[in-house]
Design an enzyme around this catalytic site. Structure first.
Site, PDB file in Angstrom:
ATOM      1  NE  ARG A 168      35.211  14.529  21.663  1.00 39.26           N
ATOM      2  CZ  ARG A 168      35.642  14.992  23.051  1.00 39.26           C
ATOM      3  NH1 ARG A 168      36.329  14.305  23.830  1.00 39.26           N
ATOM      4  NH2 ARG A 168      35.213  16.058  23.521  1.00 39.26           N
ATOM      5  CB  SER A 215      32.897  18.456  16.473  1.00 41.44           C
ATOM      6  OG  SER A 215      32.784  19.351  17.290  1.00 41.44           O
ATOM      7  CD  GLU A 285      35.116  14.699  17.281  1.00 45.36           C
ATOM      8  OE1 GLU A 285      35.676  15.915  17.644  1.00 45.36           O
ATOM      9  OE2 GLU A 285      34.018  14.637  18.115  1.00 45.36           O
TER      10      GLU A 285
HETATM   11  C1  LIG Z   1      24.235  17.917  18.251  1.00 48.12           C
HETATM   12  C2  LIG Z   1      25.590  16.959  18.447  1.00 48.12           C
HETATM   13  C3  LIG Z   1      26.531  17.485  19.330  1.00 48.12           C
HETATM   14  C4  LIG Z   1      27.515  16.599  19.801  1.00 48.12           C
HETATM   15  N1  LIG Z   1      28.276  17.216  20.714  1.00 48.12           N
HETATM   16  C5  LIG Z   1      29.439  16.265  21.229  1.00 48.12           C
HETATM   17  C6  LIG Z   1      30.303  16.517  22.268  1.00 48.12           C
HETATM   18  O1  LIG Z   1      30.051  17.601  23.036  1.00 48.12           O
HETATM   19  N2  LIG Z   1      31.286  15.507  22.687  1.00 48.12           N
HETATM   20  C7  LIG Z   1      31.469  14.615  22.101  1.00 48.12           C
HETATM   21  O2  LIG Z   1      32.417  13.959  22.390  1.00 48.12           O
HETATM   22  N3  LIG Z   1      30.763  14.205  20.796  1.00 48.12           N
HETATM   23  C8  LIG Z   1      29.638  15.009  20.552  1.00 48.12           C
HETATM   24  N4  LIG Z   1      28.818  14.482  19.402  1.00 48.12           N
HETATM   25  C9  LIG Z   1      29.166  13.460  18.591  1.00 48.12           C
HETATM   26  C10 LIG Z   1      28.562  12.122  19.080  1.00 48.12           C
HETATM   27  O3  LIG Z   1      27.383  12.534  19.687  1.00 48.12           O
HETATM   28  C11 LIG Z   1      29.541  11.202  20.162  1.00 48.12           C
HETATM   29  O4  LIG Z   1      30.694  10.980  19.186  1.00 48.12           O
HETATM   30  C12 LIG Z   1      28.865   9.882  20.712  1.00 48.12           C
HETATM   31  O5  LIG Z   1      29.608   9.377  21.549  1.00 48.12           O
HETATM   32  C13 LIG Z   1      28.476   9.107  19.619  1.00 48.12           C
HETATM   33  O6  LIG Z   1      27.685   7.779  20.208  1.00 48.12           O
HETATM   34  P1  LIG Z   1      26.588   7.072  19.402  1.00 48.12           P
HETATM   35  O7  LIG Z   1      25.859   6.400  20.512  1.00 48.12           O
HETATM   36  O8  LIG Z   1      25.678   8.203  18.682  1.00 48.12           O
HETATM   37  O9  LIG Z   1      27.646   6.184  18.385  1.00 48.12           O
HETATM   38  P2  LIG Z   1      27.533   6.030  16.843  1.00 48.12           P
HETATM   39  O10 LIG Z   1      27.755   7.202  16.226  1.00 48.12           O
HETATM   40  O11 LIG Z   1      26.754   4.922  16.718  1.00 48.12           O
HETATM   41  O12 LIG Z   1      28.863   5.356  16.752  1.00 48.12           O
HETATM   42  C14 LIG Z   1      30.144   5.880  17.291  1.00 48.12           C
HETATM   43  C15 LIG Z   1      31.516   4.882  17.175  1.00 48.12           C
HETATM   44  O13 LIG Z   1      31.182   3.912  18.113  1.00 48.12           O
HETATM   45  C16 LIG Z   1      31.070   2.562  17.673  1.00 48.12           C
HETATM   46  N5  LIG Z   1      29.981   1.953  18.546  1.00 48.12           N
HETATM   47  C17 LIG Z   1      28.750   2.343  18.802  1.00 48.12           C
HETATM   48  N6  LIG Z   1      28.057   1.401  19.520  1.00 48.12           N
HETATM   49  C18 LIG Z   1      28.851   0.641  19.887  1.00 48.12           C
HETATM   50  C19 LIG Z   1      29.154  -0.630  20.894  1.00 48.12           C
HETATM   51  N7  LIG Z   1      28.086  -0.865  21.459  1.00 48.12           N
HETATM   52  N8  LIG Z   1      30.235  -1.131  20.818  1.00 48.12           N
HETATM   53  C20 LIG Z   1      31.362  -0.889  20.198  1.00 48.12           C
HETATM   54  N9  LIG Z   1      31.421   0.378  19.263  1.00 48.12           N
HETATM   55  C21 LIG Z   1      30.350   0.881  19.184  1.00 48.12           C
HETATM   56  C22 LIG Z   1      30.663   2.844  16.145  1.00 48.12           C
HETATM   57  O14 LIG Z   1      30.884   1.642  15.406  1.00 48.12           O
HETATM   58  C23 LIG Z   1      31.322   4.027  15.744  1.00 48.12           C
HETATM   59  O15 LIG Z   1      32.711   3.595  15.577  1.00 48.12           O
HETATM   60  C24 LIG Z   1      27.931  15.403  19.278  1.00 48.12           C
HETATM   61  C25 LIG Z   1      26.969  14.968  18.129  1.00 48.12           C
HETATM   62  C26 LIG Z   1      25.617  15.725  17.621  1.00 48.12           C
HETATM   63  C27 LIG Z   1      24.688  15.630  16.651  1.00 48.12           C
END
Ligand SMILES: Cc1cc2nc3c(=O)[nH]c(=O)nc-3n(C[C@H](O)[C@H](O)[C@H](O)COP(=O)(O)OP(=O)(O)OC[C@H]3O[C@@H](n4cnc5c(N)ncnc54)[C@H](O)[C@@H]3O)c2cc1C
Length: 290
Positions: A168, A215, A285
């Site tokens: 992560r 998480s 996380e």
């Molecule tokens: C119901 C649920 C289940 C989940 N299950 C999992 C799981 O099984 N495994 C897991 O790993 N995660 C899980 N997550 C957490 C989350 O979905 C992941 O971490 C996901 O990868 C985040 O993606 P996002 O686009 O929403 O990023 P964001 O939440 O928007 O951003 C996350 C980070 O990435 C950065 N970021 C976003 N876009 C960019 C870009 N274009 N360039 C550079 N940096 C960027 C942001 O600044 C921030 O630091 C879950 C979340 C939920 C709500």
């Protein structure tokens, strides 16, 4: 603050961050930029550099908890063009593409591999930056190249080996614009079966009926954060409308009008109680932008 670039004014969003936030928590904010073209994104990045401001990219906002962000520089890429370019089993996709939609499109082109990410509400860029993973697999296993815009506004492309991918976390600091994956050729029915199986497991373990950020804490070595939190008897504990999920102790859910401070109260409580009982400091996380 006077923005020297007139253009930036036209791409400043006035809407509340709660509309972006997956857990539906966030306020109105002064510097949320929503560029429609790469040239506008580049202008935002250069403005942040010139103003010595850290720029926070927002993807699906499924892993970010927004606090007082009134004066933070943030950029959401949802209005940029979304595009997939397929060549055999190699595929370029823009960072703002919703992960689940991308997987669906790939399935229709008989390309699989990413099924383990079923149910994760991310965009491609956020998933790559966080090295999203589940069931012992990580998205980095399928990455070939990552294209970014660096702080000087230049487009740079890194191969997977130039970057570090851990649990992560990654070495990525620049703004991801596109990613090239190499996927596995796979029959549609086989992919479909795996997606259904994984979604069933997720729904049985995770609270999908309320918004959350997944998480909250990273798993410490040799155990899970959920197990430690549960052992402290904290499941179901609430602060306002925020609650430590009864279903999965590492999820904090929003049952209605939870505020930033409610979630923070639960985070502090969990860290205190787990430390008292297990002498273990749980690390976040989720990302907090405050
Ligand atoms: C119901 C649920 C289940 C989940 N299950 C999992 C799981 O099984 N495994 C897991 O790993 N995660 C899980 N997550 C957490 C989350 O979905 C992941 O971490 C996901 O990868 C985040 O993606 P996002 O686009 O929403 O990023 P964001 O939440 O928007 O951003 C996350 C980070 O990435 C950065 N970021 C976003 N876009 C960019 C870009 N274009 N360039 C550079 N940096 C960027 C942001 O600044 C921030 O630091 C879950 C979340 C939920 C709500």
């Amino acid at each position: 603050m006077e923005m020297k670039n007139q253009l930036l004014r036209t791409i400043t969003s006035k809407c509340s961050l709660s509309r972006y936030s997956h857990i539906k928590i966030g306020q109105k904010t002064n510097y949320l930029f929503t560029p429609r073209k790469i040239s506008e994104l580049r202008a935002v990045i250069l403005e942040a550099r010139d103003e010595h401001r850290k720029l926070v990219p927002i993807g699906g906002a499924s892993n970010i908890l927004f606090g007082n962000t009134r004066n933070r520089f943030m950029v959401a890429d949802r209005k940029l063009p979304k595009k997939i370019e397929l060549n055999g089993n190699e595929v370029w996709v823009t960072a703002n593409y919703p992960l689940q939609k991308f997987m669906e499109k790939m399935q229709n082109s008989t390309l699989g591999g990413l099924e383990f990410l079923t149910g994760i509400p991310a965009q491609i860029g956020g998933a790559v930056k966080m090295n999203a993973g589940a069931f012992g697999k990580e998205i980095s296993q399928y990455i070939d190249l990552v294209e970014m815009i660096n702080e000087n506004g230049q487009i740079v492309t890194y191969s997977k080996d130039d970057l570090k991918f851990d649990y992560r976390r990654t070495s990525i600091r620049d703004y991801i614009t596109r990613v090239k994956f190499i996927l596995d050729p796979k029959p549609i029915d086989e992919i479909d079966g795996e997606i259904k199986k994984i979604m069933a497991i997720r729904k049985s373990r995770h609270p999908y009926d309320y918004p959350s950020l997944g998480s909250t804490f990273r798993n410490p070595p040799n155990t899970t954060a959920a197990h430690l939190i549960e052992e402290c008897g904290l499941k179901g504990t609430a602060s306002g409308d925020a609650q430590i999920s009864e279903k999965h102790a590492n999820f904090i859910i929003n049952k209605g009008k939870a505020k930033f401070k409610n979630v923070m109260e639960l985070i502090d409580l969990i860290q205190e109680e787990v430390y008292k009982k297990f002498n273990q400091l749980l690390k976040l996380e989720i990302r907090i932008v405050n």
